[in-house]
Design an enzyme around this catalytic site. Structure first.
Site, PDB file in Angstrom:
ATOM      1  N   LYS A  58     -82.932 -19.095  69.488  1.00  0.00           N
ATOM      2  CA  LYS A  58     -84.154 -18.264  69.564  1.00  0.00           C
ATOM      3  C   LYS A  58     -84.428 -17.761  70.983  1.00  0.00           C
ATOM      4  O   LYS A  58     -85.488 -18.010  71.559  1.00  0.00           O
ATOM      5  CB  LYS A  58     -85.353 -19.029  69.023  1.00  0.00           C
ATOM      6  CG  LYS A  58     -85.204 -19.365  67.540  1.00  0.00           C
ATOM      7  CD  LYS A  58     -86.495 -19.834  66.926  1.00  0.00           C
ATOM      8  CE  LYS A  58     -86.320 -20.220  65.479  1.00  0.00           C
ATOM      9  NZ  LYS A  58     -85.557 -21.477  65.280  1.00  0.00           N
TER      10      LYS A  58
HETATM   11  O1  LIG Z   1     -88.325 -19.159  60.421  1.00  0.00           O
HETATM   12  C1  LIG Z   1     -87.636 -20.127  60.767  1.00  0.00           C
HETATM   13  C2  LIG Z   1     -86.673 -20.035  61.746  1.00  0.00           C
HETATM   14  C3  LIG Z   1     -85.908 -21.121  62.032  1.00  0.00           C
HETATM   15  N1  LIG Z   1     -86.105 -22.300  61.395  1.00  0.00           N
HETATM   16  C4  LIG Z   1     -85.210 -23.422  61.747  1.00  0.00           C
HETATM   17  O2  LIG Z   1     -84.434 -23.757  60.599  1.00  0.00           O
HETATM   18  C5  LIG Z   1     -84.335 -25.173  60.460  1.00  0.00           C
HETATM   19  C6  LIG Z   1     -85.031 -25.619  59.191  1.00  0.00           C
HETATM   20  O3  LIG Z   1     -84.943 -27.008  59.027  1.00  0.00           O
HETATM   21  P1  LIG Z   1     -85.299 -27.739  57.614  1.00  0.00           P
HETATM   22  O4  LIG Z   1     -85.102 -29.192  57.955  1.00  0.00           O
HETATM   23  O5  LIG Z   1     -84.330 -27.253  56.584  1.00  0.00           O
HETATM   24  O6  LIG Z   1     -86.701 -27.407  57.309  1.00  0.00           O
HETATM   25  C7  LIG Z   1     -84.932 -25.745  61.745  1.00  0.00           C
HETATM   26  O7  LIG Z   1     -83.899 -25.831  62.698  1.00  0.00           O
HETATM   27  C8  LIG Z   1     -85.925 -24.700  62.178  1.00  0.00           C
HETATM   28  O8  LIG Z   1     -86.138 -24.686  63.560  1.00  0.00           O
HETATM   29  C9  LIG Z   1     -87.050 -22.402  60.436  1.00  0.00           C
HETATM   30  O9  LIG Z   1     -87.251 -23.447  59.814  1.00  0.00           O
HETATM   31  N2  LIG Z   1     -87.800 -21.286  60.135  1.00  0.00           N
END
Ligand SMILES: O=c1ccn([C@@H]2O[C@H](COP(=O)(O)O)[C@@H](O)[C@H]2O)c(=O)[nH]1
Length: 309
Positions: free
Chosen positions: A105
């Site tokens: 990001k």
């Molecule tokens: O909009 C967003 C952008 C990035 N993320 C990232 O994806 C993963 C989600 O993790 P889970 O454990 O599957 O919930 C995490 O690295 C976030 O920083 C997001 O969730 N939403």
């Protein structure tokens, strides 16, 4: 790389990315114990533990999925040692022929974005030598600074045949505070989506642009609109599983060709052994639990896609 992503998704029948977000609390006791015995309860011990944990997960799922998405924050919290674990993870995933989406990001004024793009996707000049640094295949990018924050990434992607995913509509509960604000009657995320489509026009692979978008699984109505706004942009979809996103809601994120989106799950895969129905595998077999979680996720998403054909 966007072509390779499409080919791998088709070959494996798996529009799925495993998020490598290793919190120490997910690392099984036997791994923690070994790392702490070797390095003490230090940043190095923590970094070794998350690296060993990642390796176990990658070994267990690498033949099932096209890509992984390491979340850099989870490594950065352990400082320099954590960043070494990040780099080791990226390199190991490449050895296993996985595409690596660095969830970093980044995005800043032009000159600073150029440095971020060099470090993550490009090559840095050191004296007379030029070397790759983190060397992920894709990076996530924040568009808040506008075109001059994005262009350096696009330039490096062009040179290196890599790609980016730009935040358009994020999955978190407060994402609407700014992203849903109306500007000239249309929400900001739509304006950003339109810009992503424009930036991506000059960056086409065979069927999709290597300038993609991030759209959360938790806002399916908006995902549906954004798919139309950005028909050639690949969508990285976080928010499935732990954040509540459901496979049936994700069908409109895909195009008619069955491509166009890749769905991420992090905690749902890497911490599977801690929760039902995977707890039966036990902490010693955390990799097997993750493998089953990936197989179930692939079946869930493909089931939803097929039900709509
Ligand atoms: O909009 C967003 C952008 C990035 N993320 C990232 O994806 C993963 C989600 O993790 P889970 O454990 O599957 O919930 C995490 O690295 C976030 O920083 C997001 O969730 N939403």
């Amino acid at each position: 790389m966007i072509n390779k992503l499409c080919e791998k998704i088709k070959k494996l029948g798996a529009p799925v990315v495993a998020g490598l977000d290793p919190m120490l609390s997910y690392v099984p006791e036997h791994i923690l114990k070994r790392s702490f015995e070797e390095y003490g309860e230090t940043l190095k011990g923590a970094a070794d533990a998350i690296w060993q944990f990642n390796k176990g997960i990658v070994d267990s799922v690498c033949d099932l999925i096209p890509a992984v998405k390491p979340q850099i924050a989870m490594y950065e919290q352990f400082g320099v040692e954590g960043m070494e674990a990040y780099k080791k993870t990226v390199d190991y995933c490449h050895e296993k022929d996985l595409i690596v989406i660095g969830d970093v990001k980044r995005g800043d004024i032009g000159s600073t974005s150029a440095a971020y793009a060099t470090g993550h996707l490009g090559r840095v000049q050191v004296g007379n030598t030029v070397q790759k640094v983190f060397d992920e295949d894709f990076a996530t990018v924040n568009p808040y600074l506008g075109t001059d924050g994005i262009k350096p990434f696009v330039d490096v992607c062009k040179e290196e045949k890599k790609g980016i995913f730009i935040l358009v509509k994020t999955s978190n509960p407060s994402s609407g505070e700014f992203q849903d604000r109306l500007m000239d009657g249309r929400p900001l995320y739509e304006w950003v989506g339109e810009k992503v489509a424009q930036w991506g026009e000059a960056c086409m692979g065979d069927s999709y642009s290597y300038v993609g978008a991030v759209v959360g699984a938790t806002y399916p109505e908006m995902g549906k609109v954004l798919r139309k706004v950005m028909p050639k942009s690949f969508i990285l979809v976080p928010g499935y599983g732990a954040q509540g996103g459901k496979a049936a809601d994700l069908v409109p994120y895909f195009n008619e060709d069955g491509l166009g989106a890749i769905v991420n799950s992090s905690r749902g895969i890497i911490a599977a052994y801690k929760k039902e129905p995977y707890a039966k595998f036990g902490a010693e077999n955390f990799g097997e639990a993750s493998r089953q979680a990936v197989l179930d996720m692939i079946a869930d998403i493909n089931g939803a896609l097929q039900a709509h054909i």
